[in-house]
Each structure stands twice: as structure tokens, then as C-alpha cells.
Design an enzyme around this catalytic site. Structure first.
Site, PDB file in Angstrom:
ATOM      1  N   ASP A 106       0.801  -1.228   0.000  1.00 51.73           N
ATOM      2  CA  ASP A 106       0.000   0.000   0.000  1.00 51.73           C
ATOM      3  C   ASP A 106       0.833   1.277   0.000  1.00 51.73           C
ATOM      4  OD1 ASP A 106       0.712  -0.696   2.532  1.00 51.73           O
ATOM      5  OD2 ASP A 106      -1.323  -0.757   3.338  1.00 51.73           O
ATOM      6  N   LYS A 157       7.492   3.142  16.178  1.00 50.07           N
ATOM      7  CA  LYS A 157       6.550   4.147  16.674  1.00 50.07           C
ATOM      8  C   LYS A 157       6.997   4.842  17.967  1.00 50.07           C
ATOM      9  CE  LYS A 157       2.514   2.157  14.428  1.00 50.07           C
ATOM     10  NZ  LYS A 157       2.754   0.809  13.977  1.00 50.07           N
ATOM     11  N   ASP A 217       1.733   6.255   2.319  1.00 58.07           N
ATOM     12  CA  ASP A 217       1.079   4.989   2.634  1.00 58.07           C
ATOM     13  C   ASP A 217      -0.417   5.244   2.491  1.00 58.07           C
ATOM     14  OD1 ASP A 217      -0.281   2.978   3.953  1.00 58.07           O
ATOM     15  OD2 ASP A 217       1.186   2.777   5.555  1.00 58.07           O
TER      16      ASP A 217
HETATM   17  P1  GTP Z   1      -4.499  -2.371   8.458  1.00 55.78           P
HETATM   18  O1  GTP Z   1      -5.392  -3.482   8.944  1.00 55.78           O
HETATM   19  O2  GTP Z   1      -5.289  -1.155   8.117  1.00 55.78           O
HETATM   20  O3  GTP Z   1      -3.339  -2.110   9.348  1.00 55.78           O
HETATM   21  O4  GTP Z   1      -3.890  -2.819   7.049  1.00 55.78           O
HETATM   22  P2  GTP Z   1      -3.089  -4.161   6.681  1.00 55.78           P
HETATM   23  O5  GTP Z   1      -3.792  -5.340   7.220  1.00 55.78           O
HETATM   24  O6  GTP Z   1      -2.891  -4.158   5.215  1.00 55.78           O
HETATM   25  O7  GTP Z   1      -1.720  -4.016   7.447  1.00 55.78           O
HETATM   26  P3  GTP Z   1      -0.438  -3.167   7.065  1.00 55.78           P
HETATM   27  O8  GTP Z   1      -0.857  -1.910   6.370  1.00 55.78           O
HETATM   28  O9  GTP Z   1       0.424  -3.056   8.236  1.00 55.78           O
HETATM   29  O10 GTP Z   1       0.295  -4.142   6.050  1.00 55.78           O
HETATM   30  C1  GTP Z   1       1.387  -3.747   5.287  1.00 55.78           C
HETATM   31  C2  GTP Z   1       1.399  -4.558   4.009  1.00 55.78           C
HETATM   32  O11 GTP Z   1       1.589  -5.930   4.296  1.00 55.78           O
HETATM   33  C3  GTP Z   1       0.108  -4.474   3.220  1.00 55.78           C
HETATM   34  O12 GTP Z   1       0.456  -4.439   1.864  1.00 55.78           O
HETATM   35  C4  GTP Z   1      -0.629  -5.733   3.584  1.00 55.78           C
HETATM   36  O13 GTP Z   1      -1.431  -6.194   2.515  1.00 55.78           O
HETATM   37  C5  GTP Z   1       0.500  -6.698   3.839  1.00 55.78           C
HETATM   38  N1  GTP Z   1       0.208  -7.678   4.897  1.00 55.78           N
HETATM   39  C6  GTP Z   1      -0.006  -7.429   6.201  1.00 55.78           C
HETATM   40  N2  GTP Z   1      -0.181  -8.574   6.878  1.00 55.78           N
HETATM   41  C7  GTP Z   1      -0.083  -9.577   5.972  1.00 55.78           C
HETATM   42  C8  GTP Z   1      -0.169 -11.003   6.057  1.00 55.78           C
HETATM   43  O14 GTP Z   1      -0.391 -11.594   7.113  1.00 55.78           O
HETATM   44  N3  GTP Z   1       0.008 -11.693   4.905  1.00 55.78           N
HETATM   45  C9  GTP Z   1       0.240 -11.091   3.717  1.00 55.78           C
HETATM   46  N4  GTP Z   1       0.380 -11.848   2.634  1.00 55.78           N
HETATM   47  N5  GTP Z   1       0.326  -9.751   3.592  1.00 55.78           N
HETATM   48  C10 GTP Z   1       0.182  -9.003   4.711  1.00 55.78           C
END
Ligand code: GTP
Length: 358
Positions: A106, A157, A217
Site C-alpha cells: 500500500d 513508533k 502509505d
Molecule cells: P491495516 O489493517 O489497516 O493495518 O492494514 P493491513 O492489514 O494491510 O496491514 P499493514 O498496512 O500493516 O500491512 C502492510 C502490508 O503488508 C500491506 O500491503 C498488507 O497487505 C500486507 N500484509 C499485512 N499482513 C499480511 C499477512 O499476514 N500476509 C500477507 N500476505 N500480507 C500481509
């Protein structure tokens, strides 16, 4: 060179948008965010991409298929349970042949991946991490490094006044294959919190690649709107003309910059802009006013409605004379009644993910 783009997150901060559309498919200027990331990889000559997904994966696989339409090869690996940012990387180990990129799914950035490869080859560490400088690092992971770029510490953080640096982890990594040996299998592992600190603790070198690129982001509503504003103004270079008004049927007034897709109708007396993106098939009734907002496909705006600083997902309608305040996020297929007043920051949507086709 191969790339892993992490696309398995639930995107909780973008709810209710992500109840109907997984975050990588959320549109940026009317095209899925992931398409923008893949275009950037393709432009850098990186066409072998692995997508660890888990949340609403069909929306992603159906749209991109095997990647051949983009001239790329896409391999999907679906997680039954979320494995975290490092667990997801470990889980695709069998597909990785040499050094590889990991991209947070993202992040919208103008980072030049080829230059990052050259930096990594010069430094010869176990990995290079893209960093950017921000005014307030307290919501991010700070990365501390010496003059030669070698990273000495990660601080997640920190309080603003206690932040050791203004340089933060910008979510693009170039890693040697040996990093995979340092990630445990079968459980949720965070690359930022666990794997990178472990690499340092074992005496291995990671290098900071700090640039002053555009970076945002888009995983939060305000940042999602900001990203559009920056693209419309040309601050974020995306292959689009700033101020583009598209080919809609415009009978009302446009205040640039506005971007719209085909089959948009703006009735006489309506005022659209500045900083508005309208998806395919949107209708804006006479006398309506929209500014600083992103409307996805087939959103109907009634006569005299006012929308300011909002995100409205596909298929929703805003009734005649309704007022939608700043920071409002409306999910898919919602109906906002005529003359309704949505306070700033409202969330309108279902309370759980929409059912998916099997
Ligand atoms: P929030 O729930 O809003 O925090 O978003 P998020 O679930 O996407 O978490 P975050 O923005 O911290 O994740 C950063 C990136 O890693 C994003 O592109 C997510 O799609 C990816 N991501 C986070 N957790 C996982 C996971 O368990 N598996 C995979 N495949 N991708 C993940």
C-alpha cells in the site's frame, strides 16, 4: 530480479471500503492500486512477481490473472491464516531464486528500483531498506544508521520527542535469499519487528537507502485522499496529465484539477472540483457540489447534494440535498437518504465483509 508484493492484509483502517474491495484493488485514479505497483515493477524490468494474498484473494486473481496481459508473470500464494509480513515471505520461499524485492502493497512512491539495485550491489549487505524522511516519525518505524548507511537499530513508533531519527522504513526492501533462512515457518512473523532486528542481532549488515522520493502509505482514508490530491497536482508523478478532465458528458462546471472516467454525467448547475476523481458511470445531479473527494464507479449524486473531502465506494448513492462532511467514508452500495447530514468523519457501510462469489 523477482519481487514479492505483500497483498494479504485486511486493510482495517480503510473500512468500510475494504469490506467490499481488498486494499490492493482499491482504485487510485480509477485503476486498482496494485496495477500501479505492477506498472512500476514492469518499468524497472521486474516481471516475475509473487503475490502472497489471503483477504478476498479472488478479487485480485480474477483481475490480474497470470499477469500476461501486463507482460508479467504473476504467482499467487494464498494464506489460510495471515502469516504477517515476514511469514508471508517465508511462505513463498520455493519460488525465490536469488536476491528479491519485497514491496509493502500500500505504498505509493516514485522510488527508482533500478537505482536501489545498484546501491545494494555496491553495499553488499544482506539487504537494503528504502527509507524516507518525515516530519513526524511517531506513527512509523524509525531506522537508525551510520554515515556509511549501515543500520544499527530499529525503533517502532517512538514518541515524537524521543524519536532517534526522522528516517523511517518506507516499505520497500531488497533482500538476499539468505534472509529466508532467518524466518521461522508456520507462524505469524513481522519483518519489521522480528526479522530485521534479528538480522542485526546476528551481526549481519542491512543498509539504509534513503531518498527524497514522493512517498505515501495509502492505507488510511486521509492519506488516500492526499495521494489523489498529489497525483492531480503533479506532485506525485503518475503517467497522467494533471488537470485532466476526461471524456465525461459535462454540462455543469469543472474546477480543475478533476479526473474522470468515461460515461460520467455532470448535469447543468453542478460544480465539481477542485481535487475530485469520478469513476466510470458516475452521475452528478444539477446544483450538486463536490470537492476534494474520490467517488468510485457508478456513484449517483442527487440534485443539490454537497460532498466535501469524502470517499464513496462503487454503487452508492447520495440523495438530493444531502450533505456529506469532510473525512466521511462510504462503503459499497450504500444509500444516503435525501437531505441527510453526515457529520465530518462519518463511516457508512456494512459491518462485515460482503459475501464473495465462490
Ligand atoms: P491495516 O489493517 O489497516 O493495518 O492494514 P493491513 O492489514 O494491510 O496491514 P499493514 O498496512 O500493516 O500491512 C502492510 C502490508 O503488508 C500491506 O500491503 C498488507 O497487505 C500486507 N500484509 C499485512 N499482513 C499480511 C499477512 O499476514 N500476509 C500477507 N500476505 N500480507 C500481509
Amino acid at each position: 530480479m523477482q519481487a514479492i508484493v505483500l497483498v494479504g492484509g485486511e486493510g482495517t483502517r480503510l473500512r468500510p471500503l475494504t469490506y467490499g474491495t481488498p486494499k490492493p484493488m482499491v482504485p487510485i485514479m480509477n485503476a486498482p492500486f496494485l496495477a500501479r505497483t505492477l506498472e512500476r515493477l514492469h518499468a524497472a524490468g521486474i516481471d516475475d512477481v509473487i503475490l502472497p494474498a489471503g483477504y478476498m484473494p479472488q478479487a485480485i486473481t480474477e483481475y490480474f490473472g497470470d499477469g500476461s496481459q501486463l507482460g508479467m508473470k504473476i504467482t499467487y500464494v494464498i494464506e489460510d491464516v495471515p502469516l504477517g509480513t515476514a511469514g508471508a515471505v517465508k511462505n513463498v520461499e520455493e519460488y525465490i531464486r536469488g536476491p528479491f524485492f519485497v514491496l509493502n502493497g500500500d505504498v505509493l512512491t516514485s522510488l527508482n528500483l533500478r537505482e536501489m539495485i545498484a546501491y545494494h550491489e555496491e553495499k553488499k549487505g544482506l539487504g537494503a531498506l528504502h527509507l524516507i524522511k518525515v516530519e513526524d516519525p511517531s506513527a512509523f518505524g524509525c531506522v537508525v544508521h551510520g554515515e556509511n548507511g549501515r543500520i544499527s537499530n530499529f525503533v517502532e513508533k517512538p514518541k515524537r520527542e524521543e524519536a532517534p531519527t526522522d528516517e523511517i522504513n518506507a516499505g520497500t526492501y531488497l533482500l538476499e535469499r539468505a534472509v529466508l533462512d532467518m524466518i521461522p515457518t508456520g507462524r505469524n512473523v513481522s519483518i519489521e519487528r522480528e526479522t530485521f532486528p534479528k538480522i542485526l542481532a546476528e551481526g549481519n549488515a542491512l543498509y539504509a537507502y534513503t531518498t527524497d522520493d514522493y512517498w505515501i502509505d495509502v492505507g488510511r482514508p486521509q492519506q488516500y485522499l492526499d495521494a489523489h490530491r498529489h497525483i492531480l497536482s503533479g506532485e506525485m508523478p503518475l503517467q497522467l496529465e494533471p488537470g485532466l478532465t476526461g471524456q465525461g458528458n459535462v454540462q455543469g462546471m469543472i474546477i480543475a484539477p478533476v479526473h474522470m472516467d468515461g460515461d460520467v454525467l455532470i448535469e447543468p448547475g453542478a460544480e465539481v472540483g477542485p481535487n475530485v476523481v469520478l469513476g466510470e458511470g458516475c452521475r452528478v445531479g444539477s446544483g450538486a457540489k463536490i470537492c476534494d473527494s474520490v467517488l468510485w464507479d457508478h456513484v449517483i449524486v442527487g440534485k443539490g447534494a454537497q460532498i466535501e473531502g469524502a470517499i464513496i465506494a462503487s454503487g452508492s448513492s447520495v440523495g438530493d440535498g444531502a450533505r456529506v462532511g469532510r473525512g466521511t467514508v462510504v462503503g459499497h452500495d450504500m444509500v444516503i437518504e435525501a437531505n441527510a447530514v453526515l457529520a465530518p468523519g462519518s463511516r457508512v457501510g456494512p459491518v462485515a465483509p460482503l459475501a464473495q462469489a465462490p
